[in-house]
Design a protein around this motif. Structure first.
Motif, PDB file in Angstrom:
ATOM      1  N   PHE A 651       0.850  -1.130   0.029  1.00  0.00           N
ATOM      2  CA  PHE A 651      -0.009   0.062  -0.075  1.00  0.00           C
ATOM      3  C   PHE A 651       0.905   1.119   0.015  1.00  0.00           C
ATOM      4  O   PHE A 651       1.905   1.165   0.253  1.00  0.00           O
ATOM      5  N   GLU A 652       0.311   2.420  -0.444  1.00  0.00           N
ATOM      6  CA  GLU A 652       0.968   3.645  -0.283  1.00  0.00           C
ATOM      7  C   GLU A 652       1.219   4.296   1.306  1.00  0.00           C
ATOM      8  O   GLU A 652       0.081   4.738   1.564  1.00  0.00           O
ATOM      9  N   PRO A 653       2.421   4.279   1.535  1.00  0.00           N
ATOM     10  CA  PRO A 653       2.402   4.778   2.859  1.00  0.00           C
ATOM     11  C   PRO A 653       2.221   6.270   3.050  1.00  0.00           C
ATOM     12  O   PRO A 653       1.834   6.687   4.088  1.00  0.00           O
ATOM     13  N   SER A 654       2.485   6.967   2.046  1.00  0.00           N
ATOM     14  CA  SER A 654       2.265   8.459   2.027  1.00  0.00           C
ATOM     15  C   SER A 654       0.594   8.604   2.177  1.00  0.00           C
ATOM     16  O   SER A 654       0.161   9.565   2.529  1.00  0.00           O
ATOM     17  N   ASP A 655      -0.269   7.670   1.874  1.00  0.00           N
ATOM     18  CA  ASP A 655      -1.644   7.994   2.068  1.00  0.00           C
ATOM     19  C   ASP A 655      -2.333   7.852   3.769  1.00  0.00           C
ATOM     20  O   ASP A 655      -3.367   7.909   3.773  1.00  0.00           O
ATOM     21  N   MET A 656      -1.172   7.279   4.323  1.00  0.00           N
ATOM     22  CA  MET A 656      -1.660   6.996   5.704  1.00  0.00           C
ATOM     23  C   MET A 656      -1.703   8.279   6.485  1.00  0.00           C
ATOM     24  O   MET A 656      -0.795   9.047   6.579  1.00  0.00           O
ATOM     25  N   PRO A 657      -2.560   8.586   7.390  1.00  0.00           N
ATOM     26  CA  PRO A 657      -2.265   9.627   8.337  1.00  0.00           C
ATOM     27  C   PRO A 657      -1.108   9.508   9.161  1.00  0.00           C
ATOM     28  O   PRO A 657      -0.659   8.508   9.475  1.00  0.00           O
ATOM     29  N   VAL A 658      -0.624  10.795   9.476  1.00  0.00           N
ATOM     30  CA  VAL A 658       0.725  10.895  10.157  1.00  0.00           C
ATOM     31  C   VAL A 658       0.511  10.136  11.599  1.00  0.00           C
ATOM     32  O   VAL A 658       1.893   9.576  12.173  1.00  0.00           O
ATOM     33  N   ASN A 659      -0.480   9.952  12.347  1.00  0.00           N
ATOM     34  CA  ASN A 659      -0.666   9.368  13.537  1.00  0.00           C
ATOM     35  C   ASN A 659      -0.689   7.630  13.332  1.00  0.00           C
ATOM     36  O   ASN A 659      -1.570   7.262  14.190  1.00  0.00           O
ATOM     37  N   TYR A 660      -0.139   7.026  12.380  1.00  0.00           N
ATOM     38  CA  TYR A 660       0.042   5.660  12.342  1.00  0.00           C
ATOM     39  C   TYR A 660       1.229   5.421  12.308  1.00  0.00           C
ATOM     40  O   TYR A 660       2.177   5.748  11.756  1.00  0.00           O
ATOM     41  N   GLU A 661       1.551   4.393  13.152  1.00  0.00           N
ATOM     42  CA  GLU A 661       2.849   3.552  13.010  1.00  0.00           C
ATOM     43  C   GLU A 661       2.622   2.207  12.056  1.00  0.00           C
ATOM     44  O   GLU A 661       1.701   1.222  12.171  1.00  0.00           O
ATOM     45  N   LEU A 662       3.815   2.291  11.166  1.00  0.00           N
ATOM     46  CA  LEU A 662       3.646   1.163  10.155  1.00  0.00           C
ATOM     47  C   LEU A 662       4.705   0.058  10.378  1.00  0.00           C
ATOM     48  O   LEU A 662       5.839   0.144  10.525  1.00  0.00           O
ATOM     49  N   ALA A 663       4.125  -1.352  10.738  1.00  0.00           N
ATOM     50  CA  ALA A 663       4.830  -2.381  10.968  1.00  0.00           C
ATOM     51  C   ALA A 663       5.310  -3.130   9.789  1.00  0.00           C
ATOM     52  O   ALA A 663       6.595  -3.595   9.628  1.00  0.00           O
ATOM     53  N   ASP A 664       4.785  -2.983   8.800  1.00  0.00           N
ATOM     54  CA  ASP A 664       5.144  -3.647   7.210  1.00  0.00           C
ATOM     55  C   ASP A 664       4.289  -2.963   6.303  1.00  0.00           C
ATOM     56  O   ASP A 664       3.093  -2.546   6.134  1.00  0.00           O
ATOM     57  N   LEU A 665       5.036  -2.922   5.222  1.00  0.00           N
ATOM     58  CA  LEU A 665       4.408  -2.420   3.935  1.00  0.00           C
ATOM     59  C   LEU A 665       4.224  -3.318   2.901  1.00  0.00           C
ATOM     60  O   LEU A 665       3.372  -2.752   1.818  1.00  0.00           O
ATOM     61  N   GLU A 666       4.594  -4.525   2.836  1.00  0.00           N
ATOM     62  CA  GLU A 666       4.160  -5.291   1.818  1.00  0.00           C
ATOM     63  C   GLU A 666       4.106  -6.796   2.414  1.00  0.00           C
ATOM     64  O   GLU A 666       4.743  -7.198   3.355  1.00  0.00           O
ATOM     65  N   ARG A 684      -0.653   0.514  13.381  1.00  0.00           N
ATOM     66  CA  ARG A 684      -1.305   1.153  14.672  1.00  0.00           C
ATOM     67  C   ARG A 684      -1.480   2.446  14.669  1.00  0.00           C
ATOM     68  O   ARG A 684      -0.602   3.372  14.271  1.00  0.00           O
ATOM     69  N   LYS A 685      -2.709   2.851  15.159  1.00  0.00           N
ATOM     70  CA  LYS A 685      -2.978   3.912  15.009  1.00  0.00           C
ATOM     71  C   LYS A 685      -2.529   4.563  16.440  1.00  0.00           C
ATOM     72  O   LYS A 685      -2.834   4.186  17.502  1.00  0.00           O
ATOM     73  N   ILE A 686      -1.946   5.803  16.317  1.00  0.00           N
ATOM     74  CA  ILE A 686      -1.437   6.280  17.607  1.00  0.00           C
ATOM     75  C   ILE A 686      -2.305   7.469  17.739  1.00  0.00           C
ATOM     76  O   ILE A 686      -2.362   8.762  17.036  1.00  0.00           O
TER      77      ILE A 686
END
Length: 774
Positions: A651-666, A684-686
């Motif tokens: 998925f496109e990480p730049s589309d995620m709100p800034v208050n999300y912590e990304l554990a994996d991208l693919e 995980r939503k922060i």
């Protein structure tokens, strides 16, 4: 390695010092260099005669694969280097305190280079239950929008573990007919480990080039190597050699570099290399540590129709022949057995046998496929049949050759008049001879040319002969010319000429200009087309032709299509026999996965439900192509995953709100055939919630300073400490109401209900909260 080697050598040297037969040997520290590779510092034993003694453990640590049989062992476990000559030579440079050893590459550890495709790490193999329903409505109208036809095909699949229940249907209505018919219904189980498919119900089967084919209702067991696309089942190219020093090894095929590696001294084996089918030259270029270059050329001919030595390919089918498929739902005739079995005897020869049996026909056909001395491939079969007391035979032979620029094929099939298979016995036309000769040459910039001659004869009919030739060439960037001319002779001779230009007009946009002449008919058609995206978006095609009055008008097929998240919708115009036909089409799907239903576009193979928490509007990719966008729940359906392949989902990480912590991208997912998968990304939503808590006791209100706070969330308790002024801070709560408790000194407590509002803010103010102590 150096520490282990040093420790082992120290132990060996101490043991040797205690041995009386070596009391005269000297223990010396040296730097060991093996075939120009620095192996580090070590203690070795130098005898009065200048020999060097090493233990078996030392040789293994240095990189020796085995100890030669001729090795002289003065005492168990210790080897004389001088006894290994001439395969091993050494030089002791006392001033440099260095021991230089040169060993034959065959004595050193072997390096394996397996060039077969490797699965990515952490591939997901889902086995969850799922289901899908595909539906479509195709409505056609004629001139003045008069009704022409209505077609409503549908298919349903239910996946439970390794089993798939599948069925499809079609409803059609025209001016003269109306019909609802069942097409194919079966239960399929795929055995991944043994690459085998089991089917109960309706299935299609064939037995080979001289056999018949058809749809049957019964039981089918077949080898299906597509279940594991990483399993190499056809002969590949294996190369090997020896390296005296550390070297760069480059592999070229037809002067194109395919792989380049730096390898240590010793033997190397290149296995499972499959550059392309047909003939070619594999060149291994070795550049050693001194800059010297050596080339080894290996001519090859590879075929994907042969089997690797020792492998089987088969299909065994027993059932009742399906009659009038597409017209009748449950019409079956006599029982039929249909099978073939092929075996790879070696890398260049595959043999097999096919068989067909029903109440009237017995047909057996042995066949072979083999490579002719790197000069092409031969396939041949001989069949014999018995039907209603009459015997017949059939012959098949084919020769195929291809290389980087030349390709050719010559094949024929001959059938005696009384030859029967399960297809010919229900046909009124009896084939006699079918032959074809084809040749093609790709000259690069000048273009490609091909020609063919086809001869077809049937008993009771005059033979048909077809001669054709084609030429194509890229004229400039994005412009391709294609031409074809043919002559067909049977009762008389007819000629057909085709010429066309194709223009690449940008990403997914193409233009065409075609001319066709067949007998007295001629046509000129111009078209503009945009290919459909894999995900959502528009596509179209516009076609215009010159009519008999030399006027341009819409013709061929003109359409506009939109692929949305829940379906595909199109409207089109096609011209047939001078009549305009208008088409309206809608197609979609309903899928069940993760215990919930979802609307989608039609499922073409397997499908996946992507879940990215509750993040809306996030672009989802499959194989680096955008295929979907998440909805309000953070979910998206991918309706076209490829079964058994490793589908890369991201998925496109730049589309995620800034208050999300990304554990994996693919993630990589390898679904079963026509199955559904849940693909959950670790995000995980922060979100923080802060406010003040006051305790009211006996009418007195005061901050709950330094008290404990626990909130019950999903049968567990989130705990924190309240600050000096009653301030609290807690993270990652979903909207809703939660039971909360303030823990006071002396074991006292007070309970209240914490209401968390819907919010997109990173820090959500909760205000003042009052907790009363009863």
């Amino acid at each position: 390695m150096r520490r282990n080697l040093l420790a082992a050598m120290v132990m060996v040297s101490m043991t040797l010092l205690n041995a009386s037969y070596l009391q005269a040997a000297e223990t010396i520290p040296v730097k060991v260099v093996l075939n120009t590779v620095d192996k580090g510092e070590a203690f070795v034993l130098l005898t009065p005669k200048g020999d060097i003694l090493l233990s078996k453990e030392q040789l293994t640590e240095l990189g020796f694969r085995t100890v030669p049989e001729k090795a002289r062992i003065p005492r168990k476990g210790f080897i004389s280097l001088s006894s290994l000559a001439p395969d091993v030579t050494f030089e002791l440079r006392t001033q440099e305190a260095a021991l230089l050893i040169t060993a034959a590459p065959g004595l050193l550890e072997k390096t394996d280079m397996d060039l077969s495709y490797k699965r990515p790490e952490n591939v997901i193999y889902p086995k969850e239950s799922s289901a899908f329903l595909n539906y479509a409505v195709d409505f056609s109208m004629g001139d003045k929008f008069s009704f022409q036809a209505l077609s409503m095909p549908s298919e349903v699949g239910i996946r439970i573990g390794d089993y798939l229940l599948y069925s499809n249907f079609e409803y059609t209505k025209t001016d003269t007919d109306e019909r609802f018919v069942r097409l194919i219904t079966n239960i399929t189980r795929d055995d991944r480990e043994n690459v085998r498919r089991y089917t109960i119900g309706d299935f299609y089967a064939f037995s080979g080039p001289l056999g018949g084919a058809g749809t049957f209702g019964g039981v089918s067991i077949s080898k299906n190597y597509s279940i594991n696309p990483y399993f190499v089942h056809y002969p590949s190219l294996d190369l090997s050699g020896f390296l005296q020093t550390p070297s760069e090894v480059e592999l070229l095929v037809n002067n194109v570099s395919m792989r380049k590696e730096k390898l240590p001294p010793g033997q190397y084996d290149i296995t499972n290399f499959y550059p392309h089918t047909g003939a070619g030259d594999a060149v291994v270029v070795v550049r050693d540590a001194f800059g010297r270059e050596e080339r080894t050329i290996t001519p090859f001919y590879l075929s994907s129709s042969l089997l690797m030595s020792g492998l089987h390919d088969y299909s065994y089918n027993f059932g009742f022949r399906r009659s009038d498929l597409g017209i009748e739902s449950f019409k079956y005739s006599e029982p039929t057995f249909l099978a073939y079995h092929r075996y790879g005897f070696n890398e260049t020869f595959t043999g097999g046998l096919s068989a067909e049996i029903d109440k009237d026909v017995v047909n057996l056909a042995p066949g072979v496929s083999f490579i002719v001395d790197r000069s092409g491939e031969v396939d041949a079969a001989l069949a014999g049949s018995r039907s209603k007391g009459k015997y017949g035979y059939g012959l098949f032979a084919s020769y195929t050759y291809s290389d980087n620029s030349l390709s050719g094929n010559a094949s024929f099939r001959y059938f005696s008049k009384d030859y029967e298979n399960i297809s010919s016995e229900i046909s009124d036309e009896k084939p006699r001879f079918e032959g074809i000769i084809e040749a093609g040459f790709n000259a690069g910039m000048p273009g490609s040319i091909s020609a063919s001659f086809q001869y077809i004869s049937k008993y009771g009919e005059k033979a048909r002969k077809i001669i054709s030739a084609s030429y194509s060439r890229t004229l400039c960037n994005g412009v391709t010319l294609s031409t074809t001319a043919s002559r067909t002779e049977q009762e008389g001779a007819t000629y057909e000429i085709f010429g066309g230009l194709t223009f690449v007009l940008g990403r997914n946009h193409f233009g065409t200009l075609n001319f066709r002449s067949a007998g007295s008919e001629r046509s000129v058609i111009a078209g503009l087309q945009k290919n459909p995206p894999r995900g959502e978006g528009l596509s179209y095609g516009i076609s215009s032709e010159i009519d008999k009055d030399d006027r341009w008008r819409l013709g061929g097929r003109t359409y506009l299509q939109y692929k949305g998240p829940y379906g595909i919708y199109s409207a089109g115009l096609r011209r047939t026999a001078g009549v305009n036909i208008y088409d309206l089409t809608m197609a979609g799907g309903l899928v069940f996965v993760d215990n919930s239903f979802h609307l989608s576009r039609p499922v073409t193979d397997s499908f996946g439900l992507v879940k990215i928490d509750d993040a809306e509007g996030v672009r989802v990719y499959s194989g680096n192509e955008e295929v979907a966008v998440t909805n309000k729940k953070g979910e998206a359906i991918i309706p076209d995953l490829t079964s058994y392949n490793d589908n890369k989902i991201s998925f496109e990480p730049s589309d995620m709100p800034v208050n999300y912590e990304l554990a994996d991208l693919e993630k990589y997912v390898s679904p079963s055939y026509r199955s559904g998968s849940t693909i959950t990304f670790g995000v995980r939503k922060i979100q923080a919630f802060e406010g003040r808590i006051y305790v009211v006791e006996k009418g007195e209100r005061k901050p709950a300073s330094f008290a404990g706070l626990q909130v019950a969330v999903n049968k567990r308790h989130m705990k924190t400490v309240i600050g000096k002024g009653g301030e609290f801070y807690i993270e990652n709560l979903k909207a809703g109401r939660f039971a909360a408790r303030v823990l006071l000194a002396g074991g006292r407590h007070c309970d209240f209900e914490l209401t968390v509002p819907e919010s997109t803010e990173i820090i959500v103010p909760m205000g003042d909260i009052i907790c009363e102590i009863p």
